[in-house]
Design a protein around this motif. Structure first.
Motif, short mmCIF file in Angstrom:
data_model
loop_
_atom_site.label_atom_id
_atom_site.label_comp_id
_atom_site.label_asym_id
_atom_site.label_seq_id
_atom_site.Cartn_x
_atom_site.Cartn_y
_atom_site.Cartn_z
N SER A 45 -12.29 22.61 4.97
CA SER A 45 -11.17 22.63 4.03
C SER A 45 -11.49 21.78 2.80
N HIS A 46 -10.87 22.13 1.69
CA HIS A 46 -11.17 21.44 0.43
C HIS A 46 -10.21 20.29 0.13
N SER A 47 -9.16 20.14 0.91
CA SER A 47 -8.22 19.06 0.67
C SER A 47 -7.73 18.51 2.01
N PRO A 48 -7.39 17.22 2.06
CA PRO A 48 -6.92 16.61 3.31
C PRO A 48 -5.61 17.23 3.79
N CYS A 49 -5.47 17.29 5.10
CA CYS A 49 -4.22 17.76 5.69
C CYS A 49 -3.44 16.62 6.32
N ALA A 50 -3.92 15.39 6.17
CA ALA A 50 -3.22 14.20 6.66
C ALA A 50 -3.70 13.00 5.87
N GLY A 51 -2.84 12.02 5.75
CA GLY A 51 -3.24 10.81 5.04
C GLY A 51 -2.17 9.76 5.08
N ALA A 52 -2.54 8.54 4.72
CA ALA A 52 -1.61 7.41 4.67
C ALA A 52 -2.25 6.33 3.81
N SER A 53 -1.41 5.49 3.21
CA SER A 53 -1.95 4.40 2.38
C SER A 53 -0.92 3.30 2.23
N TRP A 54 -1.41 2.10 1.95
CA TRP A 54 -0.59 0.98 1.51
C TRP A 54 -1.46 0.02 0.72
N SER A 55 -0.81 -0.84 -0.08
CA SER A 55 -1.57 -1.81 -0.87
C SER A 55 -0.69 -3.00 -1.23
N HIS A 56 -1.36 -4.12 -1.46
CA HIS A 56 -0.70 -5.34 -1.90
C HIS A 56 -1.66 -6.06 -2.82
N ASP A 57 -1.22 -6.31 -4.06
CA ASP A 57 -2.05 -6.99 -5.04
C ASP A 57 -1.75 -8.49 -5.06
N VAL A 58 -2.69 -9.27 -5.60
CA VAL A 58 -2.53 -10.71 -5.68
C VAL A 58 -1.23 -11.08 -6.39
N GLU A 59 -0.90 -10.33 -7.44
CA GLU A 59 0.28 -10.65 -8.24
C GLU A 59 1.59 -10.47 -7.47
N GLU A 60 1.54 -9.80 -6.33
CA GLU A 60 2.75 -9.52 -5.57
C GLU A 60 3.12 -10.63 -4.58
N GLY A 61 2.33 -11.68 -4.52
CA GLY A 61 2.69 -12.81 -3.66
C GLY A 61 1.67 -13.07 -2.57
N THR A 62 1.94 -14.11 -1.79
CA THR A 62 0.97 -14.57 -0.78
C THR A 62 1.29 -14.09 0.62
N THR A 63 2.33 -13.30 0.81
CA THR A 63 2.63 -12.71 2.11
C THR A 63 2.92 -11.24 1.94
N PHE A 64 2.70 -10.46 2.98
CA PHE A 64 3.09 -9.05 2.96
C PHE A 64 3.26 -8.54 4.37
N ASP A 65 4.00 -7.45 4.47
CA ASP A 65 4.25 -6.78 5.75
C ASP A 65 4.30 -5.29 5.43
N LEU A 66 3.20 -4.60 5.64
CA LEU A 66 3.03 -3.22 5.19
C LEU A 66 2.86 -2.29 6.37
N GLN A 67 3.53 -1.14 6.31
CA GLN A 67 3.39 -0.13 7.35
C GLN A 67 3.31 1.24 6.71
N ALA A 68 2.57 2.13 7.35
CA ALA A 68 2.47 3.51 6.88
C ALA A 68 2.22 4.42 8.06
N THR A 69 2.78 5.60 7.98
CA THR A 69 2.49 6.66 8.95
C THR A 69 1.99 7.87 8.18
N SER A 70 1.35 8.79 8.88
CA SER A 70 0.86 10.00 8.22
C SER A 70 2.03 10.76 7.61
N PHE A 71 1.78 11.41 6.48
CA PHE A 71 2.87 12.09 5.78
C PHE A 71 3.41 13.25 6.59
N ASP A 72 4.64 13.67 6.27
CA ASP A 72 5.32 14.73 7.02
C ASP A 72 4.47 16.00 7.06
N GLY A 73 4.40 16.61 8.22
CA GLY A 73 3.65 17.83 8.38
C GLY A 73 2.15 17.65 8.51
N SER A 74 1.71 16.42 8.72
CA SER A 74 0.28 16.15 8.81
C SER A 74 -0.35 16.84 10.02
#
Length: 221
Positions: A45-74
């Motif tokens: 296949s030429h394109s992904p059928c599932a995926g997930a992502s999260w990010s936190h930059d330095v400017e956003e602070g010194t703590t984070f709590d990030l969660q992600a699940t595969s997108f709907d219909g993955s």
């Protein structure tokens, strides 16, 4: 005489208390950053059928709590977590068993968590990893960068070394977890990975499941 004995007794108790409960380590988080990119591609296949992502930059602070699940219909279900607080940081990921797709899958996983710490007293750093399934534990690395710029690999290419401790002197240190892989797999396959770094007490040595990680951080709130 009795008063003298009582005084000596109190002194001994106080000394025992100091020895058994040393002053807590002084740790300040100067920077915290993290990101995750995951996708799944089926056969040619030429394109992904599932995926997930999260990010936190330095400017956003010194703590984070990030969660992600595969997108709907993955085509492939997945769950991901990244967390940093005053006591340490954690990465966790899970792909439940995939049993369909005889033509094979290409799985991309890239993640990093990096924390810059300033220590004002000697501090014990602990790291642990627990990995099952299609990816090997040695892909999940934890590297310490010392104040002079030298690096110390806490968890690296040796699959038999899955926990490590270091006693660090005062100064500025960076601790970085990372994983990056493009892997091709035939069914069945699955993945469960956990990496935990702690600078405020020992990490748990028993393997934690994805469900356990989520309940640990959110179930009690």
């Amino acid at each position: 005489m009795r008063l003298s004995r009582m005084t000596n007794c109190f002194v001994v108790i106080a000394l025992v208390g100091l020895l058994s409960n040393p002053a807590g380590a002084a740790v300040e988080i100067l920077e915290a950053q993290g990101f995750l990119q995951h996708w799944a591609l089926y056969a040619s296949s030429h394109s992904p059928c599932a995926g997930a992502s999260w990010s936190h930059d330095v400017e956003e602070g010194t703590t984070f709590d990030l969660q992600a699940t595969s997108f709907d219909g993955s085509c492939v279900v997945s769950n991901w977590m990244g967390r940093c607080d005053g006591s340490g940081f954690l990465y966790a990921g899970d792909l439940p068993p995939v049993t369909e797709g005889l033509l094979g899958w290409n799985i991309h996983l890239e993640s990093q968590i990096s924390v810059l710490l300033e220590l004002t007293t000697p501090t014990r750093i602990s790291a642990i990893r627990s990995v099952e399934g299609m990816l090997s534990s040695e892909l999940h690395t934890v590297v310490l960068t010392l104040p002079d710029g030298a690096t110390d690999v806490l968890l690296g290419s040796d699959p038999e070394v899955n926990n490590a401790e270091r006693m660090l002197s005062a100064g500025i240190h960076r601790i970085t977890f990372s994983i990056e892989t493009d892997s091709v797999w035939n069914v069945p396959f699955s993945y469960s990975g956990l990496v935990e770094v702690n600078w405020d007490g020992p990490v748990g040595l028993e393997r934690q499941t994805w469900g356990g990680v989520k309940s640990m951080y959110h179930g009690g709130r």
